[in-house]
Design an enzyme around this catalytic site. Structure first.
Site, short mmCIF file in Angstrom:
data_model
loop_
_atom_site.label_atom_id
_atom_site.label_comp_id
_atom_site.label_asym_id
_atom_site.label_seq_id
_atom_site.Cartn_x
_atom_site.Cartn_y
_atom_site.Cartn_z
N TRP A 130 0.87 -1.18 0.00
CA TRP A 130 0.00 0.00 0.00
C TRP A 130 0.91 1.24 0.00
CZ3 TRP A 130 -1.97 2.85 4.76
CH2 TRP A 130 -3.00 3.74 4.43
N ASP A 210 -0.33 -6.06 9.33
CA ASP A 210 -1.37 -5.10 8.96
C ASP A 210 -2.64 -5.89 8.65
OD1 ASP A 210 -2.97 -3.10 8.01
OD2 ASP A 210 -1.45 -2.20 6.70
N LYS A 245 -13.20 -1.23 6.80
CA LYS A 245 -13.78 -2.08 5.77
C LYS A 245 -14.81 -3.04 6.32
CE LYS A 245 -10.27 -0.34 3.41
NZ LYS A 245 -9.18 0.50 3.91
C1 LMR Z 1 -6.94 2.01 -0.49
O1 LMR Z 1 -5.86 1.41 -0.51
O2 LMR Z 1 -7.53 2.39 -1.51
C2 LMR Z 1 -7.62 2.28 0.84
O3 LMR Z 1 -6.87 1.68 1.85
C3 LMR Z 1 -7.88 3.70 1.05
C4 LMR Z 1 -6.65 4.51 1.26
O4 LMR Z 1 -6.63 5.24 2.27
O5 LMR Z 1 -5.72 4.48 0.45
#
Ligand code: LMR
Length: 396
Positions: A130, A210, A245
């Site tokens: 992420w 996570d 979520k």
């Molecule tokens: C995402 O990856 O789209 C979600 O976790 C929202 C975000 O805050 O990026």
């Protein structure tokens, strides 16, 4: 003084929300930001949440501060959901829960805790991960290192991952995605988790798991396999959890930072540090989200309704994965994208290039993250053929 301040591009994922809103094309499709969508493209408030909020209007007694660790009842419920009610770390009072402003807030608590209490240790992130992991850990001043996660054929690179983990210096922190890996959707199977555990033990690493999507992969307990395996076998670990979520409480900002220590005394020492970290960041967490979750979890009826709604969300996403691969059959692409049906959670790393993602946006108003990550929940019966046809076009 501000003349020299440069303008920077906004966050790439959040930026897609506005771009999508501004697009006048009636056929536009949002496969960008990670929020769940129903068949009509909406992100509804769960019925269990609505009912809990109605109860809270009548029963909530105060808006006074809830303390740096947040609502203790909420913390207990989250510990039981993450580890299972009978887990030995709970029986031995070795786990501390600190309510946080969303999963991102929990990650920032983790980052600050590592920076202040474990100096000199790097954090190892999957490549890809992420993107905001890089932002949060970088902002806390941590040294960030990467381990491979996906190979050149857009498949899970478990051998590469394991080989890299085996070289991580003792005491470093390794971030693992418990389930529904963001952005790829590739999860570890049980055997792979056991191999990761063995390396973590051999190298003396500190896992930070996570856990932002519990219940979105295969089920609340099924998705906790890796976390519980690590907790069964390690003295120390960290977990960041989110209710964005699985309760659909995105904007309430409700999550939890969990630290597991070797014994109660060490746990309490760690906990004392976290109270300071929270205080210095935001003092007290927001309370409405935890009040909702605690209200749901203290009612058998609302918990059953929540489980049902969570099952509905998960089953819809997993059904869409299969429909998507079927939809690519007429275009001869079902084999190439077969892995989409096996991935888990909201996201699929489609393997589309940045140029292909751009073409999808420009020619078809289909929005996904430049890395090729698509939010599968944005598909529905009305747009799935359109999306499949558009992908066939850009893949050529
Ligand atoms: C995402 O990856 O789209 C979600 O976790 C929202 C975000 O805050 O990026």
């Amino acid at each position: 003084m501000f003349q020299s301040i440069e303008r920077v591009p906004g966050d790439a994922i959040l930026g897609l929300i506005q771009q999508f809103k501004d697009d006048p094309n009636p056929n536009k499709v949002d496969l960008g930001v990670g929020v769940y969508r129903d068949e009509h493209g909406n992100t509804p408030i769960l019925r269990a949440v609505k009912q809990a909020e109605k109860q809270l209007i009548d029963t909530e007694q105060t808006k006074a501060y809830i303390g740096s660790h947040g609502d203790p009842q909420y913390g207990d419920y989250i510990l039981k959901t993450v580890f299972g009610a009978d887990h030995k770390v709970l029986a031995a009072d070795r786990a501390s829960a600190t309510q946080s402003p969303g999963g991102t807030g929990a990650l920032r608590l983790a980052a600050d805790f590592i920076a202040s209490q474990l100096p000199g240790h790097s954090i190892w992130l999957s490549d890809p991960t992420w993107p905001n992991h890089l932002g949060v850990f970088g902002a806390a001043g941590l040294d960030i290192q990467r381990y491979p996660y996906v190979d050149a054929h857009n498949q899970l690179d478990f051998d590469g991952m394991l080989a890299a983990l085996k070289k991580i210096p003792e005491g470093d922190v390794v971030l693992l995605h418990a389930c529904c890996h963001n952005p790829t959707g590739f999860d570890l199977n049980h055997d792979q988790w056991q191999q990761v555990l063995a390396v973590v033990q051999e190298r003396g690493l500190l896992p930070l798991v996570d856990f932002a999507y519990q219940g979105f992969g295969d089920g609340l307990d099924e998705d906790a396999y890796g976390v519980r395996l690590l907790a069964d076998n390690l003295d120390e670990m960290l977990v960041t959890q989110s209710c964005s979520k699985n309760f659909g409480l995105y904007r309430e900002r409700i999550g939890c930072f969990i630290a597991v220590a070797a014994d109660t005394e060490q746990k309490d020492n760690v906990r004392s540090q976290l109270a300071i970290t929270a205080r210095e960041n935001y003092s007290n967490p927001p309370a409405h989200g935890s009040a909702i979750v605690s209200t749901i979890m203290s009612s058998a009826e609302l918990t059953a309704l929540w489980h049902q709604e969570l099952d509905e969300m998960r089953n819809r996403i997993n059904g869409l994965r299969r429909k998507f691969v079927d939809g690519l059959k007429p275009h001869g692409l079902d084999q190439q994208f077969a892995y989409v049906a096996e991935q888990r959670g909201m996201f699929s790393y489609t393997g589309l290039t940045k140029a292909q993602v751009e073409k999808l946006r420009e020619d078809y108003s289909i929005y996904m993250v430049a890395s090729g990550r698509a939010n599968v929940a944005g598909l529905n019966d009305d747009n799935i053929d359109y999306v499949c046809k558009a992908i066939a076009d850009v893949v050529g």
